[in-house]
Design an enzyme around this catalytic site. Structure first.
Site, short mmCIF file in Angstrom:
data_model
loop_
_atom_site.label_atom_id
_atom_site.label_comp_id
_atom_site.label_asym_id
_atom_site.label_seq_id
_atom_site.Cartn_x
_atom_site.Cartn_y
_atom_site.Cartn_z
N ALA A 143 1.06 -1.26 -0.06
CA ALA A 143 -0.09 0.12 -0.01
C ALA A 143 1.10 1.22 0.04
O ALA A 143 1.96 1.02 0.45
CB ALA A 143 -0.87 -0.01 1.24
N THR A 144 0.26 2.29 -0.63
CA THR A 144 1.28 3.41 -0.82
C THR A 144 0.87 4.75 0.05
O THR A 144 1.01 4.55 1.16
CB THR A 144 1.49 3.83 -2.17
OG1 THR A 144 0.45 3.69 -2.76
CG2 THR A 144 2.56 2.71 -2.76
N THR A 145 0.29 5.83 -0.73
CA THR A 145 0.45 7.13 0.22
C THR A 145 -0.80 7.47 0.95
O THR A 145 -1.97 7.23 0.36
CB THR A 145 0.38 8.11 -1.17
OG1 THR A 145 1.51 7.91 -2.03
CG2 THR A 145 0.80 9.37 -0.68
#
Lengths: 274, 245
Positions: free
Chosen positions: A51-53
């Site tokens: 998962a990123t931002t």
């Protein structure tokens, strides 16, 4: 002997931690008891979704957190629907970046931890207490983090004593840092933070804050391939939560659709390359 | 070494049961009742912080009478049981039936094996989608378990309260009406008996009442999956006021 028993029973009664209870009685259920075996740091990101931002900011009377919807495995998009921001309890929200499977487990454990404390004690944990509990859980994950399965959370909540929204960032060793104004974590964080620096102002109202969050995620998606932008084809918008004196609330889809449309329209009109 | 006197199992069980019953009868009563809005839990309790009624899980509540330290340790054990189960399986896998049978086992084990039985009586309530899908379990000090309909009354002079409640209970009551009914019935506990007819106490002070509820549909009414909520003294007073209008 009798006194020792009594002291031990006080110790047991004083422990209101769910993860502490699991560690003592069901250690196999803790996320940190998973073993990655001989996994090397290089292969971890391509094997499991990441998962990123996540962006978070304070606004007048509360705090807001938003996450994009993309999960990646190496250069492949693993999910366009993943949710990375969750309500932790009535007054706080948790965002997660990093190895998705472990992050979701830690998030679930953290939710139960807070609820368990509330039920046993009959009272809510303080916001600092919640942040410290989360730090301990992240620290417990350090061995996995060193093998490439790291989890970096962002924690925000309404402090019911100080009557302000506060936000905390963490590192993989369980370091806990209170952030001022706004903060961002994940692969697109550098781009989102640049946008936040220009867009965030003191005492934003809630609607403005939602638009700032959507726009900063848009900027992150623009430059970071692991961050997903607003998806008008699938009608997918970031997940946004706010927490204020009334509690944590998920911002409804139609408000986010509107905010995303405004960003896309203004960028289309400007027609600039960078 | 001294020889132990022989005591028959019947005598031992009877003595233990009498002992536990006496302990329980000293306390004030608790009423747990189903109604249209959910399940109401009403206790006579002068302490604002030492609760007789508490939350166990999303749709499950706990009520108890007897010795505080004993039922509080049982409540905490119940919360641990429910949280571990919900965390390791799924939240939907936590049921009042499972919890009640765990309580029955531990109460039964303490009753037969320990030096002193627990002086407690418990109720485990799980709110369903309709009144007839509510689960009300009553657990006594010896580990016996009963599946009740409509309502449970526990504690001192429970019989007088049961009599009063039987004629007043209505499945179609909202929380306000259910709480008023329960408080009205609780007056019959601890009242005086004049010529074989029990006289109720005049009035119960709202400050000495502990009132909580399990909402039938918390997700739509409050946006939360946790059905349990506690009424503040002011809310309780307002609910009881409603009776006079």
């Amino acid at each position: 002997m009798k006194l020792e028993d009594a002291t031990a029973s006080i110790g047991r009664a004083a422990s209101t931690s769910f993860s502490g209870y699991l560690g003592a009685n069901h250690p196999e259920l803790l996320p940190s008891s998973r073993s990655a075996g001989g996994l090397t740091p290089a292969s971890a990101p391509t094997l499991a979704p990441h998962a990123t931002t996540i962006v978070s900011m304070t606004y007048a009377g509360g705090v807001l957190m938003a996450g994009d919807r993309r999960a990646t495995m190496g250069n492949v998009i693993a999910s366009r629907h993943i949710e990375k921001v969750f309500p932790a309890d009535m007054y706080s929200v948790l965002g997660i970046a990093g190895s998705a499977g472990i992050a979701l487990d830690i998030m679930r454990l953290f939710q139960v931890e807070l609820e368990h404390y509330e039920k046993i004690e009959g009272d809510l944990m303080s916001l600092d207490g919640k942040a410290n509990r989360l730090a301990a859980m992240i620290r417990a994950n350090l061995p996995l983090a060193l093998q490439g399965l790291s989890v970096v959370p962002l924690f925000a909540g309404f402090d019911t004593v100080q009557r302000v929204g506060r936000l905390f960032s963490f590192d993989v060793t369980g370091g806990r840092y209170e952030e001022q104004e706004h903060h961002s974590v994940g692969s697109g964080a550098a781009f989102a933070r640049g946008a936040l620096k220009k867009l965030w102002k003191p005492n934003l109202d809630e609607d403005r804050a939602v638009r700032v969050a959507v726009e900063s995620l848009y900027d992150a998606a623009d430059d970071d391939s692991a961050t997903g932008g607003p998806d008008v084809v699938r009608q997918l918008w970031p997940v946004v939560y706010t927490a204020n004196s009334a509690g944590a609330r998920r911002v409804p889809e139609r408000e986010l659709a509107l905010a995303a449309a405004q960003v896309i329209d203004s960028r289309s009109v400007a027609g600039r390359e960078a | 070494m001294t020889q132990q006197f022989y005591v028959s199992p019947e005598q031992l069980t009877r003595d233990r049961a009498d002992f536990a019953r006496k302990g329980i009868a000293r306390g004030r009563s608790v009423v747990v009742l189903s109604c249209r809005d959910g399940i109401a839990l009403v206790a006579e309790n002068p302490s604002p912080s030492l609760h007789k009624v508490g939350e166990i899980y999303d749709r499950i509540a706990f009520a108890a009478v007897g010795k505080y330290n004993e039922f509080e340790s049982l409540r905490q054990a119940g919360v641990r049981y429910a949280d571990v189960r919900g965390y390791s399986y799924d939240r939907g896998d936590v049921t009042a039936r499972g919890l009640a049978s765990v309580y029955a086992q531990s109460l039964g084990a303490v009753f037969t094996a320990d030096s002193k039985p627990f002086e407690v009586e418990l109720a485990v309530a799980e709110v369903g989608t309709r009144t007839d899908t509510d689960h009300l379990y009553r657990l006594t000090f010896d580990g016996s378990i009963a599946d009740e309909q409509r309502f449970i009354v526990m504690g001192g002079q429970a019989d007088a309260v049961v009599d009063a409640l039987s004629s007043r209970w209505d499945a179609d009551h909202d929380f306000g009406e259910a709480v008023r009914t329960a408080v009205d019935a609780l007056r019959y506990g601890g009242g005086s008996v004049v010529g074989g007819v029990s006289e109720p106490r005049v009035r119960l002070d709202p400050g000495a009442l502990e009132v909580a509820a399990l909402d039938r549909d918390p997700l739509t009414t409050r946006g939360a999956r946790r059905a349990f909520r506690r009424f503040l003294p002011a809310e309780v007073a307002a609910m009881l006021e409603g009776a006079q209008h």
